[in-house]
Design an enzyme around this catalytic site. Structure first.
Site, PDB file in Angstrom:
ATOM      1  N   HIS A  64      66.637  -6.405  33.560  1.00  0.00           N
ATOM      2  CA  HIS A  64      66.132  -7.076  33.033  1.00  0.00           C
ATOM      3  C   HIS A  64      66.637  -8.044  31.644  1.00  0.00           C
ATOM      4  CE1 HIS A  64      62.772  -6.200  35.151  1.00  0.00           C
ATOM      5  NE2 HIS A  64      62.774  -4.553  34.697  1.00  0.00           N
TER       6      HIS A  64
ATOM      7  N   HIS B 194      68.110  -6.949  22.148  1.00  0.00           N
ATOM      8  CA  HIS B 194      68.586  -7.726  23.898  1.00  0.00           C
ATOM      9  C   HIS B 194      68.900  -8.703  23.719  1.00  0.00           C
ATOM     10  CE1 HIS B 194      64.107  -7.828  23.870  1.00  0.00           C
ATOM     11  NE2 HIS B 194      64.214  -8.792  24.728  1.00  0.00           N
TER      12      HIS B 194
ATOM     13  N   HIS C 158      68.752 -12.995  25.943  1.00  0.00           N
ATOM     14  CA  HIS C 158      68.354 -13.831  27.626  1.00  0.00           C
ATOM     15  C   HIS C 158      69.531 -14.838  27.237  1.00  0.00           C
ATOM     16  CE1 HIS C 158      64.204 -11.829  26.958  1.00  0.00           C
ATOM     17  NE2 HIS C 158      64.147 -11.968  25.789  1.00  0.00           N
TER      18      HIS C 158
ATOM     19  N   GLU D 292      65.075 -18.864  25.970  1.00  0.00           N
ATOM     20  CA  GLU D 292      63.683 -18.908  25.770  1.00  0.00           C
ATOM     21  C   GLU D 292      62.666 -19.201  25.402  1.00  0.00           C
ATOM     22  OE1 GLU D 292      62.429 -14.361  26.404  1.00  0.00           O
ATOM     23  OE2 GLU D 292      62.384 -14.848  28.115  1.00  0.00           O
TER      24      GLU D 292
ATOM     25  N   HIS E 106      67.153 -11.484  20.878  1.00  0.00           N
ATOM     26  CA  HIS E 106      65.926 -10.720  20.270  1.00  0.00           C
ATOM     27  C   HIS E 106      65.462  -9.464  19.596  1.00  0.00           C
ATOM     28  CE1 HIS E 106      63.130 -13.203  23.243  1.00  0.00           C
ATOM     29  NE2 HIS E 106      63.840 -14.136  22.071  1.00  0.00           N
TER      30      HIS E 106
ATOM     31  N   THR F  46      57.587 -11.005  25.504  1.00  0.00           N
ATOM     32  CA  THR F  46      58.038 -12.536  26.864  1.00  0.00           C
ATOM     33  C   THR F  46      58.145 -11.905  28.516  1.00  0.00           C
ATOM     34  OG1 THR F  46      60.676 -12.362  27.105  1.00  0.00           O
ATOM     35  CG2 THR F  46      58.639 -14.030  24.990  1.00  0.00           C
ATOM     36  N   THR F  47      58.311 -10.732  28.272  1.00  0.00           N
ATOM     37  CA  THR F  47      58.373  -9.515  29.639  1.00  0.00           C
ATOM     38  C   THR F  47      56.770  -8.879  29.892  1.00  0.00           C
ATOM     39  OG1 THR F  47      59.295  -7.726  28.774  1.00  0.00           O
ATOM     40  CG2 THR F  47      60.398  -9.410  29.653  1.00  0.00           C
TER      41      THR F  47
END
Ligand SMILES: Nc1nc(-c2ccc(Cl)c(S(N)(=O)=O)c2)cs1
Ligand SMILES: [Zn+2]
Length: 269
Positions: free
Chosen positions: A71, A99, A101, A111, A124, A210-211
């Protein structure tokens, strides 16, 4: 068929990819204190108790493990005694991982958005609340809305290469498929972040992962000062990483759509 796994919209739309896109995520994902959100700066409420952060271990230069978790790319921090306190947080928090995005579009990879503006990427740094007391009940009582503190940094395209990001950018070519991991050249978190004195201004709100399972246990900090990367550094993420072992779907647009603020207030330091 086996329970289909959660995925991002770009994967759900890809041919022969049976997976659950964001509108079908389960767990707490359909509740009303979700993340990310659009931060409307004019409505953010100044809060004097939101002081500066105390960072420890952010200067420590280490070779760390980075993995493709299907992801995102995730740098392991948990054995490093990296901690934060202050910043309006109720106690100390220990870093576990960082991690990112991203997208290949420079205005679609973050995000959170600020006044509707989205950035190229969002990083993040995930921290877990330090357990107070040793009694069993103290550990169980950890089901409050701030078990996790995430420090969020927006990333935009800039003219200059970001030297501090090369250990991560260079590692990506070694972890194209989910489940792969590799060791990064040594770096410190400070190498990747804006200068500490620029981290006094931030937004604060209560939200979720957010996951999936989107647990509503995250105290969010979104810094106003962004990180700059050169375009080619940003594009490496979308070019070298894949969501699937067959390397059919590039790992890009791993971004959850913004969620309703509802009756929450966004504060600012
Ligand atoms: N398997 C994966 N887990 C995550 C993850 C884990 C913890 C957290 Cl706190 C987050 S987020 N985006 O809310 O910061 C993401 C990413 S990919
Ligand atoms: Zn994240």
């Amino acid at each position: 068929a086996a329970e289909s796994h959660w995925c991002y919209e770009i994967q759900a739309e890809a041919p022969n990819q049976l997976c659950l896109g964001p509108s079908n995520w389960t767990g707490s994902c359909q509740k009303n204190r979700q993340s990310p959100i659009d931060i409307v700066t004019s409505k953010a409420k100044e809060d004097q108790t939101l002081g500066h952060f105390i960072f420890s271990g952010y200067d420590k230069k280490e070779k760390r493990n980075v993995s493709n978790n299907g992801h995102s790319v995730e740098v392991t921090l948990k054995n490093d005694n990296i901690e934060i306190s202050g910043g309006g947080l109720p106690t100390g928090y220990q870093a576990t991982q960082l991690h990112l995005h991203w997208s290949s579009e420079m205005n679609a990879g973050s995000e959170h958005s600020i006044d509707g503006k989205r950035f190229a990427m969002e990083m993040h740094i995930v921290h877990n609340k330090k357990v107070t007391g040793t009694s069993k009940s103290a550990k169980e009582a950890q089901n409050t809305g701030d078990d996790i503190a995430v420090l969020a940094f927006l990333v935009k395209e800039g003219p200059k290469e970001n030297e501090g990001f090369w250990p991560l950018v260079e590692a990506l070519a070694h972890i194209p498929k989910p489940g792969m991991d590799t060791e990064m050249r040594e770096f410190s978190l400070w190498d990747m972040l804006p200068k500490e004195e620029k981290l006094r201004h931030y937004f604060r709100y209560q939200g979720s992962l957010t996951t999936p399972n989107c647990d509503e246990t995250v105290v969010w900090t979104v810094f106003q000062e962004s990180i700059e990367l050169r375009r080619d550094q940003i594009l490496v993420f979308s070019q070298k990483l894949w969501y699937d072992a067959e390397q059919r779907v590039n790992m890009t647009d791993n971004v959850r759509p913004v969620q309703r603020l509802g009756d929450r207030t966004v504060f600012k330091s």
